[in-house]
Scaffold this active site. Structure first.
Site, short mmCIF file in Angstrom:
data_model
loop_
_atom_site.label_atom_id
_atom_site.label_comp_id
_atom_site.label_asym_id
_atom_site.label_seq_id
_atom_site.Cartn_x
_atom_site.Cartn_y
_atom_site.Cartn_z
N ARG A 101 12.36 7.36 -8.02
CA ARG A 101 13.21 6.63 -9.10
C ARG A 101 12.75 7.11 -10.35
NH1 ARG A 101 11.39 0.91 -7.96
NH2 ARG A 101 9.52 2.03 -7.08
N GLU A 128 -10.67 -4.20 -11.53
CA GLU A 128 -9.52 -4.30 -11.11
C GLU A 128 -9.34 -5.05 -9.71
OE1 GLU A 128 -5.50 -1.68 -10.41
OE2 GLU A 128 -7.33 -0.91 -9.39
N TRP A 163 -1.70 -0.45 -16.21
CA TRP A 163 -0.83 -1.47 -15.81
C TRP A 163 0.16 -1.63 -16.63
CZ3 TRP A 163 0.20 -3.51 -10.85
CH2 TRP A 163 -1.10 -3.56 -9.87
N TYR A 197 0.51 -8.74 -5.96
CA TYR A 197 -0.85 -8.92 -5.47
C TYR A 197 -1.56 -10.00 -5.12
CZ TYR A 197 0.02 -3.67 -5.08
OH TYR A 197 0.40 -2.48 -5.09
N CYS A 204 2.40 -1.76 -3.19
CA CYS A 204 2.21 -0.47 -2.53
C CYS A 204 1.09 -0.91 -1.20
CB CYS A 204 1.51 0.64 -3.41
SG CYS A 204 2.84 1.19 -4.48
N ARG A 240 2.58 0.76 2.14
CA ARG A 240 3.84 1.22 2.48
C ARG A 240 3.93 2.73 1.72
NH1 ARG A 240 7.11 1.19 -1.86
NH2 ARG A 240 6.15 0.20 -3.73
N SER A 241 3.47 2.71 0.79
CA SER A 241 3.66 4.07 -0.37
C SER A 241 2.26 4.24 -0.86
CB SER A 241 4.69 3.54 -1.35
OG SER A 241 4.93 4.63 -2.10
N ASP A 274 0.38 7.12 -3.23
CA ASP A 274 0.14 8.10 -4.23
C ASP A 274 -1.60 8.55 -3.86
OD1 ASP A 274 -0.64 9.55 -6.31
OD2 ASP A 274 -0.42 8.01 -7.98
N ASN A 311 -7.57 2.80 -4.10
CA ASN A 311 -7.33 1.88 -2.85
C ASN A 311 -8.59 2.00 -1.86
OD1 ASN A 311 -4.04 3.03 -2.87
ND2 ASN A 311 -4.84 1.41 -3.76
N HIS A 321 2.07 10.60 -0.17
CA HIS A 321 2.62 11.51 -1.02
C HIS A 321 1.89 12.08 -2.26
CE1 HIS A 321 3.88 7.76 -2.61
NE2 HIS A 321 3.73 8.28 -3.64
N LEU A 322 2.21 13.33 -2.49
CA LEU A 322 1.73 13.81 -3.74
C LEU A 322 2.84 13.98 -4.93
CD1 LEU A 322 -0.72 16.58 -2.62
CD2 LEU A 322 -1.45 14.67 -3.81
N TYR A 323 2.66 13.62 -5.89
CA TYR A 323 3.73 13.67 -6.85
C TYR A 323 3.75 15.20 -7.43
CZ TYR A 323 4.84 8.77 -7.51
OH TYR A 323 5.13 7.32 -7.21
#
Length: 271
Positions: free
Chosen positions: A25, A62, A84, A100, A152, A172-173, A175, A183, A213-215
């Site tokens: 997106r 965090e 954020w 969260y 995520c 689910r996703s 980075d 994480n 994934h990797l951006y």
């Protein structure tokens, strides 16, 4: 014995070699794989990445913010955490909605009353340790529109076996360059915290990911990180007297022996 950090580095390398290009997106696309898992044995050390310098106090605060059950970002700002802010909007510039920690501590039942999932999970570990249903979920499908971003790190499950506590997180996703190192460390820390409260040994963190994934704007930094050799992992100690999950403070955490390669900078992708 293989250094635990290679679990993470192998995943990053697999994405670079086998990942498929996909749009997102946002401005930057991704290279991704679907279905991945990494495991970290706490006996080998606290899994704070050493192939790039990690901001321990930021990720600690965090996590404490998640645990507090609030969606207000003022606590984050007090501790110089501003990543954020890109998810805030003009209508409510201090609040992220029912994200969260709100779901962890204030899950809404159909009748409108609230359920504290995290405290319930801790009580289950103490009183019903052989349960296969000690799960905390941030994915409340009926409230996704009330969240500034869908979670995520979606749900996590505890297991108690022979006095050892394990935690399994589902993403689910993921980075992998920017988000995953946070994480990994934060859920390892949560594992230590719950183990402390339940008089168990923190044994293993398992993370399973859907889309890992990797951006595209992180790829060069990821390649540089892969050239670095992991250093010995630090140890995490919890000190002082802590009676409940809400009582943990910064001073209760002592990180011993952390050494790392220099920072690797990359922009956060807001999608």
């Amino acid at each position: 014995m293989t250094h635990p950090e290679y679990e993470y580095l192998k995943l990053m390398l697999e994405i670079l070699k086998e990942g498929k290009s996909k749009p997102t997106r946002g401005v930057h696309g991704i290279k991704s794989i679907f279905g991945a898992q990494v495991r970290f044995d706490m006996r080998q050390g606290f899994p704070l990445l050493t192939t790039k310098k990690m901001p321990f106090k930021i990720l600690l605060h965090e996590l404490l913010w998640f645990i507090s059950g609030t969606s207000n970002v003022d606590y984050l700002h007090e501790h110089k955490i501003h990543y954020w802010d890109g998810f805030l909007n003009d209508d409510n510039p201090h609040d992220l909605g029912r994200v969260y920690g709100v779901q962890w501590r204030h899950w809404r039942r159909p009748d409108g009353t609230e359920f504290d999932q995290l405290q319930w999970a801790i009580d289950e570990i103490k009183n019903n340790p052989h349960s296969k249903a000690i799960i905390v979920s941030a994915w409340n499908a009926g409230e996704l529109k009330e969240m500034r971003l869908p979670p995520c790190h979606t749900m996590f499950q505890f297991d108690v076996t022979k006095g050892k506590l394990r935690l399994h997180l589902y993403q689910r996703s993921w980075d992998v360059f920017l988000g995953a190192p946070f994480n990994i460390a934060q859920y390892a820390m949560l594992l230590h915290m719950v183990a402390y409260l339940t008089n168990l040994e923190p044994r293993e963190l398992i993370i399973s990911a859907g889309n890992a994934h990797l951006y595209t704007n992180h790829i060069e930094a990821a390649k540089e990180q892969l050239q670095r050799k992991p250093l010995p992992l630090p140890r995490l100690k919890i000190v002082g007297e802590v009676a409940s999950i809400d009582d943990f403070k910064e001073e209760n955490f002592v990180l011993e022996g952390y050494q790392s390669h220099p920072k690797l900078k990359a922009d956060l992708v807001i999608v």
